[in-house]
Design a protein around this motif. Structure first.
Motif, mmCIF file in Angstrom:
data_model
loop_
_atom_site.group_PDB
_atom_site.id
_atom_site.type_symbol
_atom_site.label_atom_id
_atom_site.label_comp_id
_atom_site.label_asym_id
_atom_site.label_seq_id
_atom_site.Cartn_x
_atom_site.Cartn_y
_atom_site.Cartn_z
ATOM 1 N N PHE A 150 0.844 -1.187 0.000
ATOM 2 C CA PHE A 150 0.000 0.000 0.000
ATOM 3 C C PHE A 150 0.882 1.241 0.000
ATOM 4 O O PHE A 150 1.866 1.314 0.739
ATOM 5 C CB PHE A 150 -0.935 -0.018 1.216
ATOM 6 N N PRO A 151 0.554 2.252 -0.804
ATOM 7 C CA PRO A 151 1.457 3.399 -0.997
ATOM 8 C C PRO A 151 1.449 4.456 0.105
ATOM 9 O O PRO A 151 2.292 5.344 0.095
ATOM 10 C CB PRO A 151 0.965 3.987 -2.314
ATOM 11 N N ILE A 152 0.481 4.380 1.033
ATOM 12 C CA ILE A 152 0.410 5.363 2.117
ATOM 13 C C ILE A 152 0.059 4.630 3.414
ATOM 14 O O ILE A 152 -0.449 3.511 3.382
ATOM 15 C CB ILE A 152 -0.636 6.472 1.832
ATOM 16 N N PRO A 153 0.313 5.269 4.560
ATOM 17 C CA PRO A 153 -0.083 4.645 5.829
ATOM 18 C C PRO A 153 -1.602 4.513 5.928
ATOM 19 O O PRO A 153 -2.349 5.317 5.362
ATOM 20 C CB PRO A 153 0.436 5.624 6.888
ATOM 21 N N ILE A 154 -2.028 3.504 6.664
ATOM 22 C CA ILE A 154 -3.448 3.244 6.888
ATOM 23 C C ILE A 154 -3.701 3.303 8.389
ATOM 24 O O ILE A 154 -2.989 2.664 9.165
ATOM 25 C CB ILE A 154 -3.855 1.855 6.373
ATOM 26 N N THR A 155 -4.690 4.064 8.786
ATOM 27 C CA THR A 155 -5.107 4.105 10.183
ATOM 28 C C THR A 155 -6.460 3.421 10.269
ATOM 29 O O THR A 155 -7.389 3.809 9.562
ATOM 30 C CB THR A 155 -5.223 5.558 10.687
ATOM 31 N N VAL A 156 -6.564 2.413 11.134
ATOM 32 C CA VAL A 156 -7.827 1.708 11.343
ATOM 33 C C VAL A 156 -8.332 2.082 12.730
ATOM 34 O O VAL A 156 -7.671 1.821 13.736
ATOM 35 C CB VAL A 156 -7.662 0.177 11.222
ATOM 36 N N VAL A 157 -9.504 2.705 12.769
ATOM 37 C CA VAL A 157 -10.099 3.170 14.013
ATOM 38 C C VAL A 157 -11.097 2.121 14.489
ATOM 39 O O VAL A 157 -12.047 1.800 13.766
ATOM 40 C CB VAL A 157 -10.818 4.524 13.797
ATOM 41 N N PRO A 158 -10.894 1.581 15.688
ATOM 42 C CA PRO A 158 -11.842 0.592 16.209
ATOM 43 C C PRO A 158 -13.249 1.181 16.320
ATOM 44 O O PRO A 158 -13.419 2.300 16.809
ATOM 45 C CB PRO A 158 -11.285 0.246 17.599
ATOM 46 N N GLY A 159 -14.226 0.435 15.869
ATOM 47 C CA GLY A 159 -15.604 0.916 15.862
ATOM 48 C C GLY A 159 -16.249 1.006 17.222
ATOM 49 O O GLY A 159 -17.280 1.651 17.379
ATOM 50 N N ASN A 160 -15.647 0.388 18.236
ATOM 51 C CA ASN A 160 -16.261 0.408 19.560
ATOM 52 C C ASN A 160 -15.785 1.574 20.427
ATOM 53 O O ASN A 160 -16.204 1.715 21.565
ATOM 54 C CB ASN A 160 -15.993 -0.907 20.288
ATOM 55 N N LEU A 161 -14.928 2.429 19.905
ATOM 56 C CA LEU A 161 -14.451 3.570 20.681
ATOM 57 C C LEU A 161 -15.518 4.654 20.777
ATOM 58 O O LEU A 161 -16.198 4.956 19.804
ATOM 59 C CB LEU A 161 -13.200 4.180 20.037
ATOM 60 N N ALA A 162 -15.601 5.243 21.937
ATOM 61 C CA ALA A 162 -16.504 6.377 22.141
ATOM 62 C C ALA A 162 -15.905 7.605 21.443
ATOM 63 O O ALA A 162 -14.688 7.675 21.210
ATOM 64 C CB ALA A 162 -16.680 6.654 23.626
ATOM 65 N N PHE A 163 -16.746 8.560 21.141
ATOM 66 C CA PHE A 163 -16.306 9.779 20.458
ATOM 67 C C PHE A 163 -15.139 10.434 21.205
ATOM 68 O O PHE A 163 -14.133 10.812 20.609
ATOM 69 C CB PHE A 163 -17.489 10.766 20.347
ATOM 70 N N GLU A 164 -15.260 10.544 22.527
ATOM 71 C CA GLU A 164 -14.221 11.175 23.335
ATOM 72 C C GLU A 164 -12.901 10.423 23.215
ATOM 73 O O GLU A 164 -11.824 11.034 23.187
ATOM 74 C CB GLU A 164 -14.649 11.243 24.804
ATOM 75 N N ASP A 165 -12.954 9.095 23.168
ATOM 76 C CA ASP A 165 -11.745 8.289 23.034
ATOM 77 C C ASP A 165 -11.093 8.502 21.669
ATOM 78 O O ASP A 165 -9.868 8.579 21.567
ATOM 79 C CB ASP A 165 -12.055 6.808 23.234
ATOM 80 N N ILE A 166 -11.906 8.591 20.639
ATOM 81 C CA ILE A 166 -11.385 8.823 19.284
ATOM 82 C C ILE A 166 -10.652 10.155 19.237
ATOM 83 O O ILE A 166 -9.532 10.247 18.730
ATOM 84 C CB ILE A 166 -12.518 8.794 18.242
ATOM 85 N N ILE A 167 -11.259 11.188 19.806
ATOM 86 C CA ILE A 167 -10.664 12.521 19.804
ATOM 87 C C ILE A 167 -9.361 12.514 20.608
ATOM 88 O O ILE A 167 -8.353 13.090 20.193
ATOM 89 C CB ILE A 167 -11.642 13.568 20.364
ATOM 90 N N ALA A 168 -9.353 11.834 21.736
ATOM 91 C CA ALA A 168 -8.155 11.784 22.576
ATOM 92 C C ALA A 168 -7.010 11.060 21.869
ATOM 93 O O ALA A 168 -5.850 11.429 22.027
ATOM 94 C CB ALA A 168 -8.477 11.090 23.906
ATOM 95 N N LEU A 169 -7.319 10.041 21.085
ATOM 96 C CA LEU A 169 -6.280 9.267 20.406
ATOM 97 C C LEU A 169 -5.753 9.935 19.150
ATOM 98 O O LEU A 169 -4.658 9.623 18.695
ATOM 99 C CB LEU A 169 -6.812 7.874 20.058
ATOM 100 N N ALA A 170 -6.553 10.811 18.560
ATOM 101 C CA ALA A 170 -6.148 11.448 17.294
ATOM 102 C C ALA A 170 -5.050 12.434 17.553
ATOM 103 O O ALA A 170 -4.274 12.781 16.756
ATOM 104 C CB ALA A 170 -7.339 12.116 16.631
#
Length: 170
Positions: A150-170
């Motif tokens: 694959f020519p670029i990095p891929i980020t896979v975000v777990p679907g079970n994360l809460a919105f706040e967790d997604i924002i904190a990890l980004a």
């Protein structure tokens, strides 16, 4: 399909880092959207939303094919509007989103979009919470023919994360 990839840009003048988001009707798209938006806020850039119209079995009827393409295009535009609204609802009003609709096999069109736009830097995918697996898109990219090249990095975000967790990890 043989693709020639453009050199990825990083800090050149005029470069706008793009986070590629594959848009469909799966619930995991939201997780990927919020992660990409949070990354855009932290590192600047835009979100490139890609919707792929996949060929149907009845391609030998030109009129039916054209109707299908028109319907899918309308659906894509509606999904783009919905995702933009969702961004606004959670405070990401200033995120710039580009929209791209392509017709063909999903894997080929994703690779084509990356090959044609040297500003695309990261593919962001949401993983399904279904016990059957992470979802067809994540499975295709992670275990398919393009997995190791694959020519670029891929980020896979777990679907079970809460919105706040997604924002904190980004």
């Amino acid at each position: 399909m043989t693709l020639t990839y453009r050199k990825r840009r990083s800090f050149e003048p005029g470069h706008v880092r793009k986070f590629l988001l594959i848009v469909d009707e799966s619930p995991e798209v939201e997780s990927a959207l919020y992660y990409a938006a949070a990354r855009v806020v932290r590192s600047s850039g835009t979100i490139l939303m890609l919707y792929v119209i996949e060929p149907q079995d009845f391609q030998h009827w030109a009129g039916v094919k054209q109707v299908q393409i028109e319907e899918e295009t309308l659906k894509a535009r509606a999904l783009f509007r919905l995702l933009r609204r969702k961004l606004h609802l959670v405070g990401f009003e200033n995120i710039v989103c580009e929209e791209l609709i392509r017709e063909g096999v999903k894997a080929d069109e994703i690779m084509g979009a990356i090959a044609e736009d040297e500003d695309v830097s990261i593919l962001v995918l949401g993983a399904s919470t279904d016990p059957k697996g992470p979802g067809p898109l994540v499975s295709m990219i992670a275990a398919g023919s393009v997995a190791g090249a694959f020519p670029i990095p891929i980020t896979v975000v777990p679907g079970n994360l809460a919105f706040e967790d997604i924002i904190a990890l980004a």
